[in-house]
Design a protein around this motif. Sequence first.
Motif, PDB file in Angstrom:
ATOM      1  N   MET A  98       0.838  -1.201   0.000  1.00  0.00           N
ATOM      2  CA  MET A  98       0.000   0.000   0.000  1.00  0.00           C
ATOM      3  C   MET A  98       0.873   1.251   0.000  1.00  0.00           C
ATOM      4  SD  MET A  98      -3.289  -0.624   0.052  1.00  0.00           S
ATOM      5  CE  MET A  98      -4.006   0.788   0.879  1.00  0.00           C
ATOM      6  N   ILE A  99       0.467   2.248  -0.811  1.00  0.00           N
ATOM      7  CA  ILE A  99       1.211   3.499  -0.869  1.00  0.00           C
ATOM      8  C   ILE A  99       0.686   4.442   0.204  1.00  0.00           C
ATOM      9  CG2 ILE A  99       1.702   5.535  -2.271  1.00  0.00           C
ATOM     10  CD1 ILE A  99       1.481   3.779  -4.734  1.00  0.00           C
ATOM     11  N   ASN A 100       1.600   5.003   0.964  1.00  0.00           N
ATOM     12  CA  ASN A 100       1.237   5.991   1.971  1.00  0.00           C
ATOM     13  C   ASN A 100       1.000   7.330   1.277  1.00  0.00           C
ATOM     14  OD1 ASN A 100       0.962   7.726   4.093  1.00  0.00           O
ATOM     15  ND2 ASN A 100       2.917   7.237   5.061  1.00  0.00           N
ATOM     16  N   GLU A 101      -0.268   7.732   1.166  1.00  0.00           N
ATOM     17  CA  GLU A 101      -0.594   8.943   0.428  1.00  0.00           C
ATOM     18  C   GLU A 101      -0.040  10.201   1.080  1.00  0.00           C
ATOM     19  OE1 GLU A 101      -4.549   9.524  -0.752  1.00  0.00           O
ATOM     20  OE2 GLU A 101      -4.724   7.619  -1.815  1.00  0.00           O
ATOM     21  N   ASN A 102       0.298  10.113   2.343  1.00  0.00           N
ATOM     22  CA  ASN A 102       0.817  11.292   3.041  1.00  0.00           C
ATOM     23  C   ASN A 102       2.164  11.746   2.492  1.00  0.00           C
ATOM     24  OD1 ASN A 102      -1.365  11.516   4.806  1.00  0.00           O
ATOM     25  ND2 ASN A 102      -0.488  10.024   6.232  1.00  0.00           N
ATOM     26  N   ILE A 103       2.888  10.822   1.834  1.00  0.00           N
ATOM     27  CA  ILE A 103       4.214  11.182   1.323  1.00  0.00           C
ATOM     28  C   ILE A 103       4.149  11.666  -0.119  1.00  0.00           C
ATOM     29  CG2 ILE A 103       5.295   9.489   2.848  1.00  0.00           C
ATOM     30  CD1 ILE A 103       5.773   7.715   0.403  1.00  0.00           C
ATOM     31  N   LEU A 104       2.958  11.642  -0.727  1.00  0.00           N
ATOM     32  CA  LEU A 104       2.825  12.036  -2.122  1.00  0.00           C
ATOM     33  C   LEU A 104       2.591  13.533  -2.256  1.00  0.00           C
ATOM     34  CD1 LEU A 104       0.510   9.184  -3.489  1.00  0.00           C
ATOM     35  CD2 LEU A 104       3.006   9.330  -3.634  1.00  0.00           C
ATOM     36  N   LYS A 105       3.122  14.119  -3.334  1.00  0.00           N
ATOM     37  CA  LYS A 105       2.841  15.503  -3.665  1.00  0.00           C
ATOM     38  C   LYS A 105       1.447  15.584  -4.286  1.00  0.00           C
ATOM     39  CE  LYS A 105       7.694  16.516  -4.760  1.00  0.00           C
ATOM     40  NZ  LYS A 105       8.640  16.940  -5.826  1.00  0.00           N
ATOM     41  N   ASN A 106       0.933  16.816  -4.413  1.00  0.00           N
ATOM     42  CA  ASN A 106      -0.394  16.995  -4.999  1.00  0.00           C
ATOM     43  C   ASN A 106      -0.492  16.356  -6.368  1.00  0.00           C
ATOM     44  OD1 ASN A 106      -1.550  18.464  -2.887  1.00  0.00           O
ATOM     45  ND2 ASN A 106      -0.759  20.412  -3.642  1.00  0.00           N
ATOM     46  N   GLU A 107       0.520  16.616  -7.239  1.00  0.00           N
ATOM     47  CA  GLU A 107       0.463  16.102  -8.594  1.00  0.00           C
ATOM     48  C   GLU A 107       0.607  14.590  -8.643  1.00  0.00           C
ATOM     49  OE1 GLU A 107       4.637  18.019  -8.150  1.00  0.00           O
ATOM     50  OE2 GLU A 107       2.602  18.258  -7.359  1.00  0.00           O
ATOM     51  N   GLU A 108       1.353  14.019  -7.700  1.00  0.00           N
ATOM     52  CA  GLU A 108       1.512  12.568  -7.670  1.00  0.00           C
ATOM     53  C   GLU A 108       0.217  11.885  -7.251  1.00  0.00           C
ATOM     54  OE1 GLU A 108       6.274  12.216  -6.609  1.00  0.00           O
ATOM     55  OE2 GLU A 108       4.825  12.530  -4.992  1.00  0.00           O
ATOM     56  N   ARG A 109      -0.479  12.448  -6.284  1.00  0.00           N
ATOM     57  CA  ARG A 109      -1.783  11.907  -5.889  1.00  0.00           C
ATOM     58  C   ARG A 109      -2.753  11.948  -7.063  1.00  0.00           C
ATOM     59  NH1 ARG A 109      -1.370  15.242  -1.530  1.00  0.00           N
ATOM     60  NH2 ARG A 109      -0.547  14.246   0.324  1.00  0.00           N
ATOM     61  N   ALA A 110      -2.721  13.063  -7.795  1.00  0.00           N
ATOM     62  CA  ALA A 110      -3.639  13.233  -8.921  1.00  0.00           C
ATOM     63  C   ALA A 110      -3.392  12.190  -9.997  1.00  0.00           C
ATOM     64  CB  ALA A 110      -3.486  14.638  -9.502  1.00  0.00           C
ATOM     65  N   ILE A 111      -2.144  11.866 -10.261  1.00  0.00           N
ATOM     66  CA  ILE A 111      -1.814  10.904 -11.315  1.00  0.00           C
ATOM     67  C   ILE A 111      -2.471   9.562 -11.062  1.00  0.00           C
ATOM     68  CG2 ILE A 111       0.065   9.500 -12.264  1.00  0.00           C
ATOM     69  CD1 ILE A 111       1.831  12.009 -12.029  1.00  0.00           C
ATOM     70  N   PHE A 112      -2.355   9.048  -9.845  1.00  0.00           N
ATOM     71  CA  PHE A 112      -2.923   7.742  -9.532  1.00  0.00           C
ATOM     72  C   PHE A 112      -4.447   7.762  -9.638  1.00  0.00           C
ATOM     73  CE2 PHE A 112       1.202   7.367  -7.276  1.00  0.00           C
ATOM     74  CZ  PHE A 112       1.636   6.181  -7.856  1.00  0.00           C
ATOM     75  N   ALA A 113      -5.071   8.820  -9.120  1.00  0.00           N
ATOM     76  CA  ALA A 113      -6.531   8.908  -9.148  1.00  0.00           C
ATOM     77  C   ALA A 113      -7.051   9.048 -10.575  1.00  0.00           C
ATOM     78  CB  ALA A 113      -6.987  10.087  -8.299  1.00  0.00           C
ATOM     79  N   LEU A 114      -6.373   9.853 -11.387  1.00  0.00           N
ATOM     80  CA  LEU A 114      -6.818  10.103 -12.752  1.00  0.00           C
ATOM     81  C   LEU A 114      -6.646   8.865 -13.626  1.00  0.00           C
ATOM     82  CD1 LEU A 114      -5.384  13.704 -13.195  1.00  0.00           C
ATOM     83  CD2 LEU A 114      -7.789  13.075 -12.921  1.00  0.00           C
ATOM     84  N   ARG A 115      -5.563   8.147 -13.429  1.00  0.00           N
ATOM     85  CA  ARG A 115      -5.329   6.935 -14.219  1.00  0.00           C
ATOM     86  C   ARG A 115      -6.456   5.934 -13.983  1.00  0.00           C
ATOM     87  NH1 ARG A 115       0.265   4.372 -13.063  1.00  0.00           N
ATOM     88  NH2 ARG A 115       0.898   6.361 -13.965  1.00  0.00           N
ATOM     89  N   SER A 116      -6.881   5.804 -12.746  1.00  0.00           N
ATOM     90  CA  SER A 116      -7.986   4.897 -12.421  1.00  0.00           C
ATOM     91  C   SER A 116      -9.289   5.378 -13.056  1.00  0.00           C
ATOM     92  CB  SER A 116      -8.138   4.806 -10.904  1.00  0.00           C
ATOM     93  OG  SER A 116      -9.234   4.007 -10.552  1.00  0.00           O
ATOM     94  N   LEU A 117      -9.515   6.690 -13.043  1.00  0.00           N
ATOM     95  CA  LEU A 117     -10.731   7.261 -13.627  1.00  0.00           C
ATOM     96  C   LEU A 117     -10.816   6.964 -15.117  1.00  0.00           C
ATOM     97  CD1 LEU A 117     -13.209   9.166 -13.752  1.00  0.00           C
ATOM     98  CD2 LEU A 117     -11.590  11.074 -13.979  1.00  0.00           C
ATOM     99  N   TYR A 118      -9.741   7.201 -15.851  1.00  0.00           N
ATOM    100  CA  TYR A 118      -9.777   7.033 -17.303  1.00  0.00           C
ATOM    101  C   TYR A 118      -9.899   5.559 -17.693  1.00  0.00           C
ATOM    102  CZ  TYR A 118      -8.019  11.778 -16.803  1.00  0.00           C
ATOM    103  OH  TYR A 118      -7.863  13.089 -16.431  1.00  0.00           O
ATOM    104  N   GLY A 119      -9.291   4.691 -16.901  1.00  0.00           N
ATOM    105  CA  GLY A 119      -9.411   3.262 -17.167  1.00  0.00           C
ATOM    106  C   GLY A 119     -10.850   2.789 -17.049  1.00  0.00           C
ATOM    107  N   LYS A 120     -11.609   3.447 -16.186  1.00  0.00           N
ATOM    108  CA  LYS A 120     -13.016   3.081 -15.985  1.00  0.00           C
ATOM    109  C   LYS A 120     -13.825   3.255 -17.251  1.00  0.00           C
ATOM    110  CE  LYS A 120     -15.542   5.790 -13.355  1.00  0.00           C
ATOM    111  NZ  LYS A 120     -16.092   6.466 -12.154  1.00  0.00           N
ATOM    112  N   TYR A 121     -13.418   4.190 -18.106  1.00  0.00           N
ATOM    113  CA  TYR A 121     -14.133   4.444 -19.351  1.00  0.00           C
ATOM    114  C   TYR A 121     -13.433   3.823 -20.567  1.00  0.00           C
ATOM    115  CZ  TYR A 121     -16.895   7.690 -16.595  1.00  0.00           C
ATOM    116  OH  TYR A 121     -17.730   8.230 -15.648  1.00  0.00           O
TER     117      TYR A 121
END
Length: 365
Positions: free
Chosen positions: A1-24
């Motif tokens: 598991m990735i500790n989100e507390n160590i991620l920068k704003n843009e790094e958090r966004a990358i993981f969330a967005l990749r999952s979103l686009y894969g959904k479609y």
Amino acid sequence: MINENILKNEERAIFALRSLYGKYGYKPFKMSKFEEYEFYIQNKDFLVSDRIIAFNDTNGKLLALKPDVTLSIVKNGEDIDGFKQKVCYNENVYRVSENTHQFKEIMQTGVECIGKINLYDIYEMILMASESLALISNDFVLEVSHLGLLSSLLDTVCQSSSFKAEAIKFISDKNPHDLSRLCEQYNIEQGKGETLLQFVSIYGDRQSVLSKLASLNIDFANNALNELKTLSNMLDKLECGGKIKFDFSAVSDMNYYNGIVFKGYIKGLSQSILSGGQYDNLLYKLGRRSGAIGFAIYLDLLEDLPSERQDFDVDVLLLCDDGNATLIETVNEITASGKTVSVQGADSQKIRYKELIDLRGENNA
């Protein structure tokens, strides 16, 4: 598991967005960091900046560090009847920063749909754009325009290409004063000039905008108007539909873009963080017969957003002499409990910690 507390704003966004686009059904697209320099020069009008980092390859060919992703995707794709290429990407591009005016490596995420584009594809792209913004911030607005409508209106006002170019700039800058002056300069009929000024000032709730458009009696762009009405009805079903506005000052280069275009904004940033739309004209220029729509998110702008500042660097600062027999066992216990630990020889005051464990002086192995 990735500790989100160590991620920068843009790094958090990358993981969330990749999952979103894969959904479609959008598949990751990976490409080289380099393209032929001449390719970008031929299409520089499509680029955010025409300043490009170039270098000679070992064979003498002039290459460029990639300043844009969409061009590479279009160049390396193919037209297949009945098939839509749906890709997403997370790539670094190399451009001149608007803030520093120096070259910068910029992290960019986006999606592209290339093929025979229909109204559902446009809806899906706006849907993903709004959901992308919502993943970054709940306080956002997505502004949608239709270049077909604006282009038709400009054609009725004045056929001069120089007038159109200047008018589009003033419209984009939300500058009605200079747009009015431009109409006077080109001796535009008063009624046509007033219609243009009223048109570009319309902004806000989609139904309100459509009502105001109807009052202007613009009857020369019925296809575009009907497309906007149908699209608005589709967007009404979205939970965040109220944050999707119509704004006809949201324009893009008409040499490449056509139809629906849009820009996304979030609270805390003065410029758009998301930009996209239909770009069939670019496909045609590159010899493709498909249509296309997509958008990009400029993740480097997230650096300007405030992050939750942590008051410590690690949970535990563990001080220890060389060869301490219990060191490994102690570290394992700390990390197994979900805490972070930094092993040091002394407290240098350079590390912020919640807890101090001092094993110095204990029996060595």
